[in-house]
Design a protein around this motif. Structure first.
Motif, PDB file in Angstrom:
ATOM      1  N   ARG A  72     -19.605   3.523 102.832  1.00 22.14           N
ATOM      2  CA  ARG A  72     -19.765   2.204 102.215  1.00 22.14           C
ATOM      3  C   ARG A  72     -20.538   1.267 103.136  1.00 22.14           C
ATOM      4  O   ARG A  72     -21.388   0.497 102.676  1.00 22.14           O
ATOM      5  N   ASP A  73     -20.258   1.332 104.420  1.00 16.81           N
ATOM      6  CA  ASP A  73     -20.974   0.503 105.373  1.00 16.81           C
ATOM      7  C   ASP A  73     -22.440   0.917 105.454  1.00 16.81           C
ATOM      8  O   ASP A  73     -23.337   0.059 105.441  1.00 16.81           O
ATOM      9  N   ALA A  74     -22.690   2.216 105.516  1.00 16.93           N
ATOM     10  CA  ALA A  74     -24.060   2.710 105.681  1.00 16.93           C
ATOM     11  C   ALA A  74     -24.917   2.487 104.446  1.00 16.93           C
ATOM     12  O   ALA A  74     -26.135   2.294 104.552  1.00 16.93           O
ATOM     13  N   PHE A  75     -24.293   2.513 103.259  1.00 14.33           N
ATOM     14  CA  PHE A  75     -25.032   2.374 102.006  1.00 14.33           C
ATOM     15  C   PHE A  75     -24.803   1.014 101.338  1.00 14.33           C
ATOM     16  O   PHE A  75     -24.814   0.913 100.103  1.00 14.33           O
ATOM     17  N   ALA A  84     -31.589   0.716  96.426  1.00 11.29           N
ATOM     18  CA  ALA A  84     -32.929   0.949  95.879  1.00 11.29           C
ATOM     19  C   ALA A  84     -34.021   0.388  96.790  1.00 11.29           C
ATOM     20  O   ALA A  84     -35.182   0.808  96.704  1.00 11.29           O
ATOM     21  N   GLU A  85     -33.652  -0.528  97.678  1.00 14.67           N
ATOM     22  CA  GLU A  85     -34.614  -1.113  98.616  1.00 14.67           C
ATOM     23  C   GLU A  85     -34.753  -0.293  99.892  1.00 14.67           C
ATOM     24  O   GLU A  85     -35.609  -0.614 100.733  1.00 14.67           O
ATOM     25  N   PHE A  86     -33.939   0.734 100.068  1.00 15.26           N
ATOM     26  CA  PHE A  86     -33.992   1.540 101.290  1.00 15.26           C
ATOM     27  C   PHE A  86     -35.355   2.225 101.412  1.00 15.26           C
ATOM     28  O   PHE A  86     -35.889   2.769 100.434  1.00 15.26           O
ATOM     29  N   GLY A  87     -35.889   2.209 102.627  1.00 19.14           N
ATOM     30  CA  GLY A  87     -37.150   2.870 102.907  1.00 19.14           C
ATOM     31  C   GLY A  87     -37.008   3.921 103.987  1.00 19.14           C
ATOM     32  O   GLY A  87     -35.893   4.356 104.311  1.00 19.14           O
ATOM     33  N   ASP A  88     -38.122   4.313 104.573  1.00 15.53           N
ATOM     34  CA  ASP A  88     -38.117   5.386 105.578  1.00 15.53           C
ATOM     35  C   ASP A  88     -37.243   5.037 106.782  1.00 15.53           C
ATOM     36  O   ASP A  88     -36.559   5.914 107.332  1.00 15.53           O
ATOM     37  N   GLU A  89     -37.255   3.790 107.195  1.00 14.66           N
ATOM     38  CA  GLU A  89     -36.440   3.392 108.341  1.00 14.66           C
ATOM     39  C   GLU A  89     -34.956   3.555 108.030  1.00 14.66           C
ATOM     40  O   GLU A  89     -34.175   3.952 108.902  1.00 14.66           O
ATOM     41  N   ASP A  90     -34.587   3.250 106.808  1.00 17.69           N
ATOM     42  CA  ASP A  90     -33.181   3.421 106.410  1.00 17.69           C
ATOM     43  C   ASP A  90     -32.806   4.894 106.370  1.00 17.69           C
ATOM     44  O   ASP A  90     -31.691   5.270 106.771  1.00 17.69           O
ATOM     45  N   VAL A  91     -33.704   5.732 105.891  1.00 16.10           N
ATOM     46  CA  VAL A  91     -33.433   7.169 105.874  1.00 16.10           C
ATOM     47  C   VAL A  91     -33.215   7.667 107.292  1.00 16.10           C
ATOM     48  O   VAL A  91     -32.263   8.420 107.576  1.00 16.10           O
ATOM     49  N   ASP A  92     -34.070   7.252 108.216  1.00 21.87           N
ATOM     50  CA  ASP A  92     -33.903   7.644 109.621  1.00 21.87           C
ATOM     51  C   ASP A  92     -32.577   7.126 110.179  1.00 21.87           C
ATOM     52  O   ASP A  92     -31.880   7.836 110.920  1.00 21.87           O
ATOM     53  N   ARG A  93     -32.241   5.888 109.828  1.00 22.00           N
ATOM     54  CA  ARG A  93     -30.967   5.311 110.275  1.00 22.00           C
ATOM     55  C   ARG A  93     -29.791   6.136 109.783  1.00 22.00           C
ATOM     56  O   ARG A  93     -28.851   6.432 110.543  1.00 22.00           O
ATOM     57  N   LEU A  95     -29.793   9.292 108.845  1.00 28.25           N
ATOM     58  CA  LEU A  95     -29.794  10.618 109.465  1.00 28.25           C
ATOM     59  C   LEU A  95     -29.265  10.569 110.894  1.00 28.25           C
ATOM     60  O   LEU A  95     -28.805  11.591 111.426  1.00 28.25           O
ATOM     61  N   ASP A  96     -29.307   9.403 111.519  1.00 27.11           N
ATOM     62  CA  ASP A  96     -28.788   9.235 112.881  1.00 27.11           C
ATOM     63  C   ASP A  96     -27.328   8.776 112.901  1.00 27.11           C
ATOM     64  O   ASP A  96     -26.738   8.642 113.977  1.00 27.11           O
ATOM     65  N   ASP A  97     -26.763   8.512 111.723  1.00 27.88           N
ATOM     66  CA  ASP A  97     -25.410   7.965 111.640  1.00 27.88           C
ATOM     67  C   ASP A  97     -24.389   9.108 111.588  1.00 27.88           C
ATOM     68  O   ASP A  97     -24.175   9.719 110.535  1.00 27.88           O
ATOM     69  N   ALA A  98     -23.756   9.380 112.714  1.00 27.39           N
ATOM     70  CA  ALA A  98     -22.815  10.501 112.809  1.00 27.39           C
ATOM     71  C   ALA A  98     -21.539  10.269 112.015  1.00 27.39           C
ATOM     72  O   ALA A  98     -20.738  11.195 111.843  1.00 27.39           O
ATOM     73  N   VAL A 101     -22.133  12.100 106.246  1.00 28.02           N
ATOM     74  CA  VAL A 101     -22.720  13.434 106.098  1.00 28.02           C
ATOM     75  C   VAL A 101     -24.237  13.272 106.160  1.00 28.02           C
ATOM     76  O   VAL A 101     -24.840  12.648 105.292  1.00 28.02           O
ATOM     77  N   ARG A 102     -24.832  13.835 107.188  1.00 29.28           N
ATOM     78  CA  ARG A 102     -26.269  13.628 107.422  1.00 29.28           C
ATOM     79  C   ARG A 102     -27.081  14.750 106.772  1.00 29.28           C
ATOM     80  O   ARG A 102     -27.511  15.682 107.426  1.00 29.28           O
ATOM     81  N   ASN A 103     -27.244  14.621 105.494  1.00 27.92           N
ATOM     82  CA  ASN A 103     -27.994  15.595 104.707  1.00 27.92           C
ATOM     83  C   ASN A 103     -29.168  14.860 104.063  1.00 27.92           C
ATOM     84  O   ASN A 103     -28.971  13.988 103.207  1.00 27.92           O
TER      85      ASN A 103
END
Length: 205
Positions: A72-75, A84-93, A95-98, A101-103
């Motif tokens: 909930r915090d991450a999304f 819907a506003e998430f971009g490439d930087e958010d995807v990278d963020r 994927l780095d959030d342990a 589930v980083r899929n």
């Protein structure tokens, strides 16, 4: 004649009958007692549960439930407008959030599904957006499982809902995932006969 309770139920120290999966783990027990199978009819609530069911694919629900606060915090609280506003930087963020589930495929699908959710608001053939579409697939009757083995993993209605969501651009919405969603948000009642939760949603008597 009263139906006998399922042998797959466990009576807890509080005298209430629950299925084995919800009988011991305190988090699962709380989720079962208060949330699972209760109606969720708002857009954000349905979007969150659809997203989490997609992330759960291939994993245990307990894993997802323990990570739900972090999800909930991450999304952004699963606000479709924000996701819907998430971009490439958010995807990278993400994927780095342990904590989650980083899929990559599931992360990208969640963003794609947020866009699809926004489009459904404007769809002339959909009444009530995402929540209205999902609830329109409520069947005329619900399963009445006696044993855990009697609970179906998909149905004609979940398959039809899957096809419709895919038609509108949603991803990770297969028939099994949609059946789990329908269980989770009260569209069907798959509580075992004899469970203290059976029939408590107000959707099915």
């Amino acid at each position: 004649m009263t139906e006998s309770a399922s042998p797959d139920l466990v009576v807890g120290d509080d005298g209430l009958a629950r299925p084995v999966w919800a009988a011991t783990d305190p988090l699962l027990r709380e989720y079962y007692d208060t949330e699972w199978g209760m109606p969720v009819r708002d857009e954000r609530g349905v979007f969150e549960r659809l997203s989490l069911e997609a992330f759960q694919s291939g994993l245990s629900w307990a894993t997802i439930l323990r990570k739900r606060p972090a999800f909930r915090d991450a999304f952004s609280g699963f606000d479709p407008d924000a996701v819907a506003e998430f971009g490439d930087e958010d995807v990278d963020r993400l994927l780095d959030d342990a904590r989650i589930v980083r899929n990559r495929a599931k992360i990208l699908a969640t963003i794609t599904n947020a866009h699809a959710t926004l489009r459904l608001r404007e769809a002339s053939d959909i009444d009530g957006g995402l929540a209205g579409l999902v609830w329109s697939y409520r069947p005329n009757e619900t399963p009445r499982p006696y044993r855990l083995a009697d609970i179906p993993t998909q149905s004609p209605r979940s398959a039809a809902l899957s096809r419709e969501l895919k038609r509108h651009g949603f991803r990770f919405v297969g028939p099994t995932t949609m059946h789990a969603l329908m269980e989770a948000i009260g569209i069907i009642d798959t509580h075992l006969i004899g469970s203290h939760r059976r029939g408590t949603s107000g959707v099915w008597s």
